[in-house]
Motif scaffolding. Sequence first.
Motif, PDB file in Angstrom:
ATOM      1  N   LYS A   7      -7.631   6.609  -4.721  1.00 27.11           N
ATOM      2  CA  LYS A   7      -7.939   7.789  -4.213  1.00 27.11           C
ATOM      3  C   LYS A   7      -8.159   7.697  -2.586  1.00 27.11           C
ATOM      4  O   LYS A   7      -8.295   8.945  -2.057  1.00 27.11           O
ATOM      5  CB  LYS A   7      -9.427   8.315  -5.081  1.00 27.11           C
ATOM      6  N   LYS A   8      -8.815   6.693  -2.213  1.00 26.04           N
ATOM      7  CA  LYS A   8      -9.004   6.919  -0.704  1.00 26.04           C
ATOM      8  C   LYS A   8      -7.799   6.547   0.165  1.00 26.04           C
ATOM      9  O   LYS A   8      -8.087   6.449   1.429  1.00 26.04           O
ATOM     10  CB  LYS A   8     -10.101   5.738  -0.341  1.00 26.04           C
ATOM     11  N   GLU A  54       0.898  -1.199   0.145  1.00 22.35           N
ATOM     12  CA  GLU A  54       0.071   0.185   0.030  1.00 22.35           C
ATOM     13  C   GLU A  54       1.032   1.297   0.018  1.00 22.35           C
ATOM     14  O   GLU A  54       0.511   2.352  -0.628  1.00 22.35           O
ATOM     15  CB  GLU A  54      -0.943   0.034   1.314  1.00 22.35           C
ATOM     16  N   LEU A  55       2.067   1.047   0.771  1.00 19.06           N
ATOM     17  CA  LEU A  55       3.163   2.540   0.749  1.00 19.06           C
ATOM     18  C   LEU A  55       3.806   2.577  -0.361  1.00 19.06           C
ATOM     19  O   LEU A  55       4.110   3.705  -0.796  1.00 19.06           O
ATOM     20  CB  LEU A  55       3.752   2.171   2.124  1.00 19.06           C
ATOM     21  N   LEU A  56       4.277   1.534  -1.053  1.00 15.99           N
ATOM     22  CA  LEU A  56       5.256   1.616  -2.035  1.00 15.99           C
ATOM     23  C   LEU A  56       4.430   1.804  -3.432  1.00 15.99           C
ATOM     24  O   LEU A  56       5.183   2.373  -4.208  1.00 15.99           O
ATOM     25  CB  LEU A  56       6.197   0.412  -2.175  1.00 15.99           C
ATOM     26  N   TYR A  57       3.378   1.395  -3.572  1.00 10.63           N
ATOM     27  CA  TYR A  57       2.421   1.479  -4.847  1.00 10.63           C
ATOM     28  C   TYR A  57       1.132   2.381  -4.673  1.00 10.63           C
ATOM     29  O   TYR A  57       0.733   2.605  -3.617  1.00 10.63           O
ATOM     30  CB  TYR A  57       2.060   0.111  -5.339  1.00 10.63           C
ATOM     31  N   THR A  58       0.777   3.165  -5.643  1.00 10.48           N
ATOM     32  CA  THR A  58      -0.192   3.910  -5.721  1.00 10.48           C
ATOM     33  C   THR A  58      -1.653   3.187  -5.619  1.00 10.48           C
ATOM     34  O   THR A  58      -2.597   3.809  -5.026  1.00 10.48           O
ATOM     35  CB  THR A  58      -0.493   4.838  -7.115  1.00 10.48           C
ATOM     36  N   ASN A  59      -1.486   1.875  -5.832  1.00 13.75           N
ATOM     37  CA  ASN A  59      -2.765   1.132  -6.109  1.00 13.75           C
ATOM     38  C   ASN A  59      -3.301   0.681  -4.602  1.00 13.75           C
ATOM     39  O   ASN A  59      -2.452   0.582  -3.742  1.00 13.75           O
ATOM     40  CB  ASN A  59      -2.688  -0.019  -6.714  1.00 13.75           C
ATOM     41  N   PRO A  60      -4.691   0.385  -4.369  1.00 15.19           N
ATOM     42  CA  PRO A  60      -5.062  -0.405  -3.197  1.00 15.19           C
ATOM     43  C   PRO A  60      -4.641  -1.699  -3.307  1.00 15.19           C
ATOM     44  O   PRO A  60      -4.701  -2.372  -4.242  1.00 15.19           O
ATOM     45  CB  PRO A  60      -6.458   0.028  -2.947  1.00 15.19           C
ATOM     46  N   ILE A 110       2.328  10.381  -2.675  1.00 14.88           N
ATOM     47  CA  ILE A 110       1.099  11.245  -2.805  1.00 14.88           C
ATOM     48  C   ILE A 110       1.017  12.522  -2.572  1.00 14.88           C
ATOM     49  O   ILE A 110       0.411  13.152  -2.881  1.00 14.88           O
ATOM     50  CB  ILE A 110       0.147  10.479  -1.340  1.00 14.88           C
ATOM     51  N   ARG A 111       2.175  13.166  -1.938  1.00 11.03           N
ATOM     52  CA  ARG A 111       2.156  14.624  -1.543  1.00 11.03           C
ATOM     53  C   ARG A 111       2.618  15.156  -3.013  1.00 11.03           C
ATOM     54  O   ARG A 111       2.217  16.193  -3.345  1.00 11.03           O
ATOM     55  CB  ARG A 111       2.956  14.858  -0.171  1.00 11.03           C
TER      56      ARG A 111
END
Lengths: 997, 98
Positions: A882-883, A681-687, A890-891
């Motif tokens: 997005k959630k 979750e932290l390394l990729y943009t996807n859920p 992310i920033r």
Amino acid sequence: MSGAFRIPSAGRLSQAKTARFSFDGQSYTGIEGDTLASALLANGVHLVGRSFKYHRPRGFLSAGAEEPNALVEVKRDDARKAPNIRATVQELYDGLVAQSQNRWPSLAFDVGAVNDIASPLFSAGFYYKTFMWPKAAWKSLYEPKIRAAAGLGVSPDKPDPDHYSSRYAHCDVLVLGGGAAGIAAALAAAETGARVILADEQADFGGSLRFETGAKIDGQDGYAWAQGAIAKLKAMDNVRVLSRTTAFGYYAQNFVGLVERVSDHLQSPGHDLPRERLWQVRAKRVVLATGSIERHMVFADNDRPGIMLASAARIFLNHYGVAVGKNVGVYTANDSAYAAAIDLKKAGVNIAAIVDLRDHPTGPVIDEARALGIEVNFGRAVIRAGGKLRVTSMTVQPKNGGGERTIPVDAILMSAGWTPSVHLFSQSRGKVAFNDETKRFVPGIYAQDCVSVGACNGTDGLAASIDEAYAAGAKAAKDAGAKTAKGTKPKVDASESWSRGMLGAAPGAGPDKTVKAFVDFQNDVTAKDIRQAVHEGMRSIEHVKRFTTNGMATDQGKTSNMHGLAIAAETLGKPIPEVGLTTFRAPYTPVTFGAIVSHSRGPLFDPTRKTAIHPWAEAQGAVFEDVGQWKRAWYFPRGSEDMHAAVDRECVAVRTNAGLFDASTLGKIEVVGPDAAKFMELLYTNPWEKLEPGRCRYGIMLREDGFIYDDGVVGRLAPDRFHVTTTTGGAPRVMNHMEDYLQTEFPHLNVWLTSITEQWAVIAVQGPKSRDIIAPLVEGIDMSDQALPHMSVREGKICGVPTRLFRMSFTGERGFEVNVPADYGQAVWEALWAEGQKHGAAAYGTEAMHVLRAEKGYIIVGQDTDGTVTPNDAGLDWAVGKKKADFVGIRGLTRPDLVAKGRKQLVGLKTKDPKVVLEEGAQIVADPKQAIPMKMIGHVTSSYWSQNCGRSIALGLVAGGRDRMGETLYVPMPNGVIEVEVAGMVFFDETGGRLNG
Amino acid sequence: MLLIRCPYCEEERPELEFRNAGEAHIARSANMAGESDDDFEKFFFIRSNPKGIIYERWRHIHGCARFFNAVRDTVTDKFVMTYKAGEPKPAKLPGASK
């Protein structure tokens, strides 16, 4: 007889062992143990080269590594042709072939010597002044001419057939220099049991003991003592003795580079010997015993062949048994030249006169010279030398002016004093200090764990040098952790001693004179040039050096730097230390590229990675391309197919039937642990938390700045296990990126990362008939669309071996990627290939893979993205969760510039003429009629001929691209402007129906 | 070539085994998404680039593969000390003179 100037009673070489050699086509005979220089001198040959700028005839200045003049080409065969070899260093072997350089048509008659007559045109800085205008002439006329005239010697034009080796070594004490001081230091260190390396650039140890006949140590002649000590050191297990080995560079933390010349002195080296060996030594302590170098006198025409350093003449006589002339003049400003005159006189050579610049020198050597009947003149200067191809006379004048007297001579020995060799000390970042009394730069502040001893430390006299060196060697060993020494210090019974001398131009070459009194022989820099540099505004010695090129030749100013500095200081009216000393840089003497490169060339330059399936592809006649270190099958030509035809056929086969593709090079990382999903979750943009085991997802990895870093399909094998794929080229940096975050930012996560790229071979089977090909070989996996839909993964067996079977597609067709342990890769491929033959499958390479993915608008990170592309720019916004509260990047994604309007977006491009294929990298403009430079609004990132679409296809990054659908843009090319229409990125099967079969 | 002490291997190894990984002690915010533009700029773009002592990250990439921190003098290029990732910036440097 090995030459008319050989003196049978002198020297240490055995007259019995002759060696034949040739120089400029003329055959000569020398003796084994000679250098090329001593052998030529024995035959009366002084003229060996032409100078760089003025093409002046030149002979030998020295007998060692400092030689600026006697550079020759030594040739074994067409490939083994080494230019700029110092004849004073090259050892003679039977059959040696040498040639002079920088002359045409011959050494004695050289057309380039016109430069000498025209020398007023070529004074200091002439490059900067002469070739300024007209501007256009630089490229067409000046540069080619200068390049043709520049450089000394000719490089071989064939690959170097020799091999070189390289070794790392560690020691307690590294002693550099094998003269009296170095030997004493090595003995002291070795006697403690410390690991010692002693290196010297010469073939014979002893340094100046090779010519100082007055030295007696431990009751023996100095040279004999040195040989005995070396034999003793060689017999010790803790000592390594390296001759013919030059320490060329002193680097951080006592890391020293040495080059050992292993076979350049051998007649037929044999294939088992390297030519040279590079030693990279890490020493706890370094002892510098690098000695000193004699300086020449700066007077008019001091470069005539036959004029040389006094110490050189002594080595030639006392070691090689060669007299440098029959009627020799001496010009000196210190005592050491007297010793040379005395030795020669005793050997039967006439000494025409000694001219001593000093007014009232006294000392035993002066008395001895007089006692031998040599004419000694004090307070006089040699104001010019006569002769051209060989010195014929010296003209003497009282130093404050007066009547001239010309004395016929055939050689002049000169000595202006000795310069401590602080090169390595200075390279170690130590700061030199100027001793105003002795006018020498000596080691001052040390930067590393080293110590200087003997002449290079400014220590005068043999006894003092040995005392200092022996103590330093013992201390260095102790500091490195060794026991206290138990040996005995060598005892000096007799020695020679001298110091002082002069710096700068001698009388007769002063500021009022326009004579050519050379400071730097190789670069033809005269005293006048240096004064001119100062007059033209150069204040720093670094500027004077660059303006005049003083000290910038291959000898790096070993004889010239101090003279140049003194003349500059005098002209500036400043003391020497205020003008400063130029920086000493590695290498001390030239080092071959071969030694540095060593084995790392050809196939060993960089590792080559091959997949498990490589041998099959090779047997099928695949053409390979390099992708990073990997060899990848590019395309598989059949019969007379060219690349175009093969790729078209492969692309059609995949979409009609099926294709097999070796995807083993894909980076693969296994992410395992209770927190694996959190980490993803932290390394990729996807859920990822909700991705069910057995399913796959296309993942995008960003950098913290929000730009795409990598992508790939990720399969979740179990709640705590992800099989991550990366781009082929990106695998190592993605692994590094993941490890970085896991170790430093998210260390609380319980996750392990394992690279599995090499463990799994990957066979992509793509196309409508892919399932028919795979299914018969698979056990334990339900292959139905319901059980194994697009983007799912199962573990089972294929051909009886374990597999991770992915249903995924990089072609837009129904597709699978069969992962099997690499050892089974080729066997499984062959089984699949056999099945494929029943269904009309083709093997396809990376080019077809690229075309097929482009037909579907699938991007390649690094080709369609360039480190400034966001997921939104690439049309991949859907892959950003997005959630999510956090992920790397992310920033960055919300930075003002990244959400601004008008960013370049990835779009499809269709040429108006479907047959025209755009060039990748071509720039895109909105208005082709605008003035140059045009405003470029984007560029083509991918472009191919698509046989499946029957037209060319392309992707490009275009400013505001998605708002330009249907718009006509222009690609200006050298042969005209190409019209393109902005289109969607999917060119084939827009609904994606084929993915599901 | 420098010798670098890996705090995990507890050995000095040649520089070839290591890779620099930029300045150390720049914390990633726990609330990354909520960072202001200014704070993000400081975090991502601004580095101290000092003349003298620098705190930086290194990775023993061809060894134990661990990231660690190092104190190096950019003037002399000498390593003053190394310490493990996550440990605080040392309050006092051994033999610090500058």
